[in-house]
Design a protein around this motif. Structure first.
Motif, mmCIF file in Angstrom:
data_model
loop_
_atom_site.group_PDB
_atom_site.id
_atom_site.type_symbol
_atom_site.label_atom_id
_atom_site.label_comp_id
_atom_site.label_asym_id
_atom_site.label_seq_id
_atom_site.Cartn_x
_atom_site.Cartn_y
_atom_site.Cartn_z
ATOM 1 N N PHE A 153 0.858 -1.187 0.000
ATOM 2 C CA PHE A 153 0.000 0.000 0.000
ATOM 3 C C PHE A 153 0.890 1.231 0.000
ATOM 4 C CE2 PHE A 153 -2.841 3.051 2.426
ATOM 5 C CZ PHE A 153 -3.605 3.360 1.318
ATOM 6 N N GLN A 154 0.856 1.980 -1.112
ATOM 7 C CA GLN A 154 1.814 3.056 -1.342
ATOM 8 C C GLN A 154 1.115 4.358 -1.716
ATOM 9 O OE1 GLN A 154 4.815 1.144 -4.181
ATOM 10 N NE2 GLN A 154 3.259 -0.402 -3.796
ATOM 11 N N ILE A 155 1.872 5.426 -1.609
ATOM 12 C CA ILE A 155 1.329 6.752 -1.909
ATOM 13 C C ILE A 155 2.334 7.561 -2.716
ATOM 14 C CG2 ILE A 155 2.193 7.793 0.235
ATOM 15 C CD1 ILE A 155 -0.450 9.411 0.323
ATOM 16 N N LYS A 156 1.817 8.325 -3.636
ATOM 17 C CA LYS A 156 2.611 9.307 -4.378
ATOM 18 C C LYS A 156 2.080 10.678 -3.998
ATOM 19 C CE LYS A 156 4.792 11.390 -7.936
ATOM 20 N NZ LYS A 156 6.238 11.519 -8.109
ATOM 21 N N VAL A 157 2.878 11.462 -3.291
ATOM 22 C CA VAL A 157 2.461 12.792 -2.870
ATOM 23 C C VAL A 157 2.613 13.743 -4.051
ATOM 24 C CG1 VAL A 157 2.899 14.700 -1.300
ATOM 25 C CG2 VAL A 157 3.079 12.342 -0.476
ATOM 26 N N LEU A 158 1.538 14.442 -4.385
ATOM 27 C CA LEU A 158 1.530 15.367 -5.516
ATOM 28 C C LEU A 158 1.588 16.822 -5.059
ATOM 29 C CD1 LEU A 158 -1.306 13.649 -7.601
ATOM 30 C CD2 LEU A 158 1.157 13.361 -7.881
ATOM 31 N N ASN A 159 0.815 17.148 -4.032
ATOM 32 C CA ASN A 159 0.768 18.509 -3.488
ATOM 33 C C ASN A 159 0.893 18.404 -1.968
ATOM 34 O OD1 ASN A 159 0.076 20.405 -5.831
ATOM 35 N ND2 ASN A 159 -1.473 18.817 -6.085
ATOM 36 N N PRO A 160 2.116 18.435 -1.433
ATOM 37 C CA PRO A 160 2.331 18.186 -0.005
ATOM 38 C C PRO A 160 1.503 19.068 0.912
ATOM 39 C CG PRO A 160 4.421 18.235 -1.178
ATOM 40 C CD PRO A 160 3.378 18.667 -2.158
ATOM 41 N N SER A 161 1.293 20.313 0.541
ATOM 42 C CA SER A 161 0.560 21.239 1.417
ATOM 43 C C SER A 161 -0.922 20.879 1.524
ATOM 44 C CB SER A 161 0.705 22.675 0.910
ATOM 45 O OG SER A 161 0.108 22.816 -0.365
ATOM 46 N N ARG A 162 -1.402 20.004 0.645
ATOM 47 C CA ARG A 162 -2.823 19.656 0.635
ATOM 48 C C ARG A 162 -3.092 18.257 1.168
ATOM 49 N NH1 ARG A 162 -5.892 21.433 -4.702
ATOM 50 N NH2 ARG A 162 -7.575 21.124 -3.200
ATOM 51 N N LEU A 163 -2.058 17.596 1.714
ATOM 52 C CA LEU A 163 -2.269 16.264 2.272
ATOM 53 C C LEU A 163 -3.290 16.322 3.405
ATOM 54 C CD1 LEU A 163 1.260 14.594 2.459
ATOM 55 C CD2 LEU A 163 -0.703 13.836 1.117
ATOM 56 N N PRO A 164 -4.159 15.315 3.523
ATOM 57 C CA PRO A 164 -5.168 15.322 4.590
ATOM 58 C C PRO A 164 -4.538 15.048 5.948
ATOM 59 C CG PRO A 164 -5.233 13.248 3.404
ATOM 60 C CD PRO A 164 -4.262 14.129 2.665
ATOM 61 N N PRO A 165 -5.282 15.326 7.016
ATOM 62 C CA PRO A 165 -4.774 15.043 8.357
ATOM 63 C C PRO A 165 -4.469 13.551 8.518
ATOM 64 C CG PRO A 165 -6.765 16.376 8.456
ATOM 65 C CD PRO A 165 -6.632 15.926 7.049
ATOM 66 N N ALA A 166 -3.492 13.256 9.342
ATOM 67 C CA ALA A 166 -3.116 11.875 9.622
ATOM 68 C C ALA A 166 -2.862 11.737 11.126
ATOM 69 C CB ALA A 166 -1.881 11.489 8.828
ATOM 70 N N PRO A 167 -3.011 10.517 11.656
ATOM 71 C CA PRO A 167 -3.278 9.264 10.965
ATOM 72 C C PRO A 167 -4.736 9.126 10.530
ATOM 73 C CG PRO A 167 -3.201 8.865 13.311
ATOM 74 C CD PRO A 167 -2.824 10.312 13.114
ATOM 75 N N GLY A 168 -4.957 8.133 9.679
ATOM 76 C CA GLY A 168 -6.292 7.874 9.204
ATOM 77 C C GLY A 168 -6.344 6.569 8.431
ATOM 78 N N THR A 169 -7.558 6.219 7.984
ATOM 79 C CA THR A 169 -7.798 4.927 7.334
ATOM 80 C C THR A 169 -8.378 5.122 5.942
ATOM 81 O OG1 THR A 169 -8.199 3.872 9.472
ATOM 82 C CG2 THR A 169 -9.022 2.726 7.518
ATOM 83 N N TYR A 170 -7.816 4.403 5.003
ATOM 84 C CA TYR A 170 -8.246 4.465 3.604
ATOM 85 C C TYR A 170 -9.022 3.204 3.218
ATOM 86 C CZ TYR A 170 -8.009 3.850 -1.411
ATOM 87 O OH TYR A 170 -8.353 3.601 -2.708
ATOM 88 N N ARG A 171 -10.041 3.387 2.373
ATOM 89 C CA ARG A 171 -10.804 2.257 1.821
ATOM 90 C C ARG A 171 -10.953 2.433 0.317
ATOM 91 N NH1 ARG A 171 -13.438 -0.737 5.740
ATOM 92 N NH2 ARG A 171 -13.540 0.265 7.809
ATOM 93 N N ASP A 172 -10.788 1.322 -0.420
ATOM 94 C CA ASP A 172 -11.051 1.334 -1.850
ATOM 95 C C ASP A 172 -12.544 1.478 -2.118
ATOM 96 O OD1 ASP A 172 -8.432 0.970 -2.839
ATOM 97 O OD2 ASP A 172 -8.549 -1.197 -2.550
ATOM 98 N N PRO A 173 -12.928 1.966 -3.310
ATOM 99 C CA PRO A 173 -14.345 1.961 -3.683
ATOM 100 C C PRO A 173 -14.882 0.527 -3.704
ATOM 101 C CG PRO A 173 -13.034 3.230 -5.249
ATOM 102 C CD PRO A 173 -12.074 2.515 -4.366
ATOM 103 N N ALA A 174 -16.176 0.370 -3.455
ATOM 104 C CA ALA A 174 -16.785 -0.957 -3.389
ATOM 105 C C ALA A 174 -16.582 -1.747 -4.674
ATOM 106 C CB ALA A 174 -18.269 -0.832 -3.070
ATOM 107 N N CYS A 175 -16.521 -1.061 -5.819
ATOM 108 C CA CYS A 175 -16.393 -1.770 -7.093
ATOM 109 C C CYS A 175 -15.008 -2.364 -7.296
ATOM 110 C CB CYS A 175 -16.770 -0.858 -8.263
ATOM 111 S SG CYS A 175 -15.744 0.602 -8.435
ATOM 112 N N TYR A 176 -14.066 -2.095 -6.381
ATOM 113 C CA TYR A 176 -12.742 -2.697 -6.470
ATOM 114 C C TYR A 176 -12.645 -3.989 -5.658
ATOM 115 C CZ TYR A 176 -10.406 1.079 -9.009
ATOM 116 O OH TYR A 176 -10.009 1.961 -9.979
ATOM 117 N N ASP A 177 -13.768 -4.477 -5.173
ATOM 118 C CA ASP A 177 -13.801 -5.729 -4.410
ATOM 119 C C ASP A 177 -13.316 -6.870 -5.304
ATOM 120 O OD1 ASP A 177 -14.437 -8.056 -3.015
ATOM 121 O OD2 ASP A 177 -16.306 -7.232 -2.227
ATOM 122 N N PRO A 178 -12.307 -7.668 -4.847
ATOM 123 C CA PRO A 178 -11.835 -8.799 -5.659
ATOM 124 C C PRO A 178 -12.939 -9.803 -5.985
ATOM 125 C CG PRO A 178 -10.297 -8.353 -3.877
ATOM 126 C CD PRO A 178 -11.525 -7.521 -3.613
#
Length: 204
Positions: A153-178
Motif C-alpha cells: 500500500f503506497q502513496i505518491k504525494v503530488l501537493n504536499p501542502s494539501r495532504l489530509p490530516p493523519a493518521p487515518g484509514t483508507y478504503r477502496d471503492p466498493a467496485c474494487y472488491d476482488p
C-alpha cells in the motif's frame, strides 16, 4: 505514441484490451475488464483522468482512476485518488506504454489539484514513479491493522501542502472488491478464452 482521453466509443475496445492484458495473470481468467466496465458507471469514477495510449491509430494501453475514501482519526471523510486498472495489450507490453500513461496522468492529477495518489501493488515497480509506503504518512489501509507492515500500500504525494490530516484509514471503492459480482455474465459477451491455472497467480 498519442495519449488522449478515452471516449465512449472506445469503451468496448478498451474493455477487450484490459481482458487481453490480464487474462490468466492473477487468476484463471480475469475480473479487471468487468471492474472497468462497472467503474465507469460508479460515482467513484474520475473521467478527467481516464486516458488511453495509441500507436498508429490503435489503442494499445489504458489507465483509469477512481476516488477511494479516507477517514482521518480526527476530521471529516474525504476522497483519495487511486488508479487501476492499467492495461497494455500483450504484444505491446514492456515497451513503456504503461509507464508513459502513469507518468502523464500523475502529472495531470497534480495539475487538477489532487494532493496524492494511492496504489496497492508491487513496491519495487511503483517506486520508480515516486511512490512510497503510505504508512510513512500515517495513512493506513482498512484491510490491514496498523500494527502490521503493508508495503504494497503506497502513496505518491503530488501537493504536499494539501495532504489530509493523519493518521487515518483508507478504503477502496466498493467496485474494487476482488469478489466482483457479474464477472461471468459480462465475460460471456466477449469471444471465448480458455481459463488456466498458472504458477504465480494470486487467486485460484
Amino acid at each position: 505514441m498519442n495519449i488522449r482521453l478515452e471516449n465512449r466509443k472506445d469503451y468496448r475496445e478498451v474493455e477487450n484490451l484490459v481482458r487481453e492484458a490480464f487474462w490468466n495473470v492473477y487468476q484463471p481468467g480475469c475480473v479487471e475488464h468487468c471492474l472497468l466496465h462497472q467503474l465507469r458507471d460508479d460515482a467513484s469514477f474520475v473521467p478527467e483522468l481516464d486516458y488511453v495510449a495509441e500507436e498508429d491509430g490503435r489503442i494499445v494501453a489504458q489507465i483509469a482512476y477512481a476516488k477511494g475514501s479516507y477517514l482521518p482519526d480526527e476530521g471529516d471523510e474525504q476522497p483519495m485518488l487511486l488508479f487501476g486498472p492499467v492495461g497494455v495489450l500483450p504484444e505491446y507490453q514492456g515497451k513503456g506504454y504503461g509507464s508513459a500513461l502513469i507518468r502523464f496522468t500523475l502529472e495531470r492529477a497534480r495539475e487538477l489539484g489532487w494532493p496524492a495518489v494511492v496504489i496497492t501493488g508491487n513496491s519495487a515497480y511503483y517506486s520508480r514513479f515516486g511512490f512510497e509506503p503510505a504508512g510513512k504518512y500515517g495513512i493506513h489501509h482498512a484491510m490491514v491493522s496498523r500494527e502490521e507492515e503493508f508495503p504494497v500500500f503506497q502513496i505518491k504525494v503530488l501537493n504536499p501542502s494539501r495532504l489530509p490530516p493523519a493518521p487515518g484509514t483508507y478504503r477502496d471503492p466498493a467496485c474494487y472488491d476482488p469478489a466482483l459480482k457479474g464477472v461471468e455474465e459480462f465475460d460471456r459477451s466477449f469471444p471465448e478464452k480458455k481459463k488456466e491455472v498458472l504458477p504465480g497467480q494470486l487467486w485460484g
